[in-house]
Scaffold this motif. Structure first.
Motif, PDB file in Angstrom:
ATOM      1  N   ASP A  19       0.811  -1.217   0.000  1.00 40.73           N
ATOM      2  CA  ASP A  19       0.000   0.000   0.000  1.00 40.73           C
ATOM      3  C   ASP A  19       0.846   1.269   0.000  1.00 40.73           C
ATOM      4  N   ILE A  20       2.126   1.159   0.302  1.00 38.29           N
ATOM      5  CA  ILE A  20       3.016   2.323   0.348  1.00 38.29           C
ATOM      6  C   ILE A  20       4.103   2.248  -0.720  1.00 38.29           C
ATOM      7  N   GLY A  21       3.903   1.392  -1.709  1.00 40.49           N
ATOM      8  CA  GLY A  21       4.870   1.275  -2.795  1.00 40.49           C
ATOM      9  C   GLY A  21       5.693   0.006  -2.689  1.00 40.49           C
ATOM     10  N   PRO A  22       6.624  -0.176  -3.635  1.00 39.88           N
ATOM     11  CA  PRO A  22       7.416  -1.409  -3.651  1.00 39.88           C
ATOM     12  C   PRO A  22       8.384  -1.470  -2.459  1.00 39.88           C
ATOM     13  N   LEU A  23       8.403  -2.638  -1.816  1.00 36.44           N
ATOM     14  CA  LEU A  23       9.285  -2.878  -0.674  1.00 36.44           C
ATOM     15  C   LEU A  23      10.276  -3.980  -1.032  1.00 36.44           C
ATOM     16  N   LEU A  24      11.547  -3.716  -0.775  1.00 41.05           N
ATOM     17  CA  LEU A  24      12.556  -4.747  -0.907  1.00 41.05           C
ATOM     18  C   LEU A  24      12.612  -5.521   0.404  1.00 41.05           C
ATOM     19  N   LEU A  25      12.589  -6.832   0.323  1.00 41.41           N
ATOM     20  CA  LEU A  25      12.751  -7.700   1.482  1.00 41.41           C
ATOM     21  C   LEU A  25      13.942  -8.596   1.231  1.00 41.41           C
ATOM     22  N   ALA A  39      11.500   0.635  -3.551  1.00 38.62           N
ATOM     23  CA  ALA A  39      12.438  -0.304  -4.153  1.00 38.62           C
ATOM     24  C   ALA A  39      12.134  -0.547  -5.628  1.00 38.62           C
ATOM     25  N   GLY A  40      12.273   0.509  -6.422  1.00 38.47           N
ATOM     26  CA  GLY A  40      12.182   0.339  -7.864  1.00 38.47           C
ATOM     27  C   GLY A  40      13.336  -0.531  -8.341  1.00 38.47           C
ATOM     28  N   PRO A  41      13.302  -0.993  -9.601  1.00 39.21           N
ATOM     29  CA  PRO A  41      14.307  -1.952 -10.088  1.00 39.21           C
ATOM     30  C   PRO A  41      15.756  -1.509  -9.903  1.00 39.21           C
ATOM     31  N   ASP A  42      16.101  -0.294 -10.295  1.00 36.86           N
ATOM     32  CA  ASP A  42      17.493   0.146 -10.170  1.00 36.86           C
ATOM     33  C   ASP A  42      17.917   0.247  -8.711  1.00 36.86           C
TER      34      ASP A  42
END
Length: 186
Positions: A19-25, A39-42
């Protein structure tokens, strides 16, 4: 236990929508080691490169649905955003935090539940360092496990919202999700 690869222990990572955008785990066999906002691709690739370097680990991004180390963190994050989870119950790998920062983060996790907030100064006192509010702010900024170790629950002593590594708007949305603030109008 994982067999170390050529560089060291195994690191599993993925990016999930929230809900708050992409998260890297990212997780090791010891537990969840990193949560990162925006956590966009780059950015995700750069963050994983830094983690691999810091931990001396081999990184693997499994296909969606085939996560092993991250299956439970993903499930619990979905439940949190759905409003059905109030406390994360996950093994955590604390290697990215140490000293006073780790002490403060552990105190935060232990004493500030879902739907509550604490001032920087109060958290400093709880951690045994009255007067160290600024150091608590630094500890929050270095938190490798935001959301799970809920640094969004730390606010200014005068009632202001304070800063947040994921951005102040993200902090507002998380506090609204937990019922501390009203939901944004738009």
């Amino acid at each position: 236990m994982d067999t170390p690869g050529p560089r060291g222990p195994h690191l599993e990572w993925t990016v999930v929508d929230s809900d708050i955008g992409p998260l890297l785990l990212a997780a090791t066999p010891e537990g969840l080691v990193k949560v990162e906002f925006h956590a966009g691709p780059d950015r995700a690739e750069r963050m994983i490169g830094a983690l691999v370097s810091r931990l001396g680990a081999d990184a693997r991004r499994p296909p969606p649905g085939e996560e092993v180390l991250l299956a439970e963190p993903i499930r619990q994050l979905k439940a949190y955003f759905a409003g059905t989870l109030r406390r994360f119950d996950l093994p955590l790998d604390w290697r990215l935090s140490s000293g006073f920062n780790r002490q403060v983060l552990l105190e935060l996790d232990r004493t500030v539940p879902y739907g509550a907030v604490v001032g920087y100064g109060e958290l400093a006192a709880r951690a045994g360092a009255p007067g160290a509010a600024q150091a608590v702010g630094n500890a929050m900024g270095s938190n490798p496990l935001p959301l799970v170790v809920a640094c969004h629950r730390v606010v200014e002593n005068d009632g202001g919202i304070g800063g947040f590594g994921g951005g102040v708007e993200t902090k507002r949305r998380l506090l609204a999700l937990e019922g501390v603030l009203p939901q944004p109008l738009f």
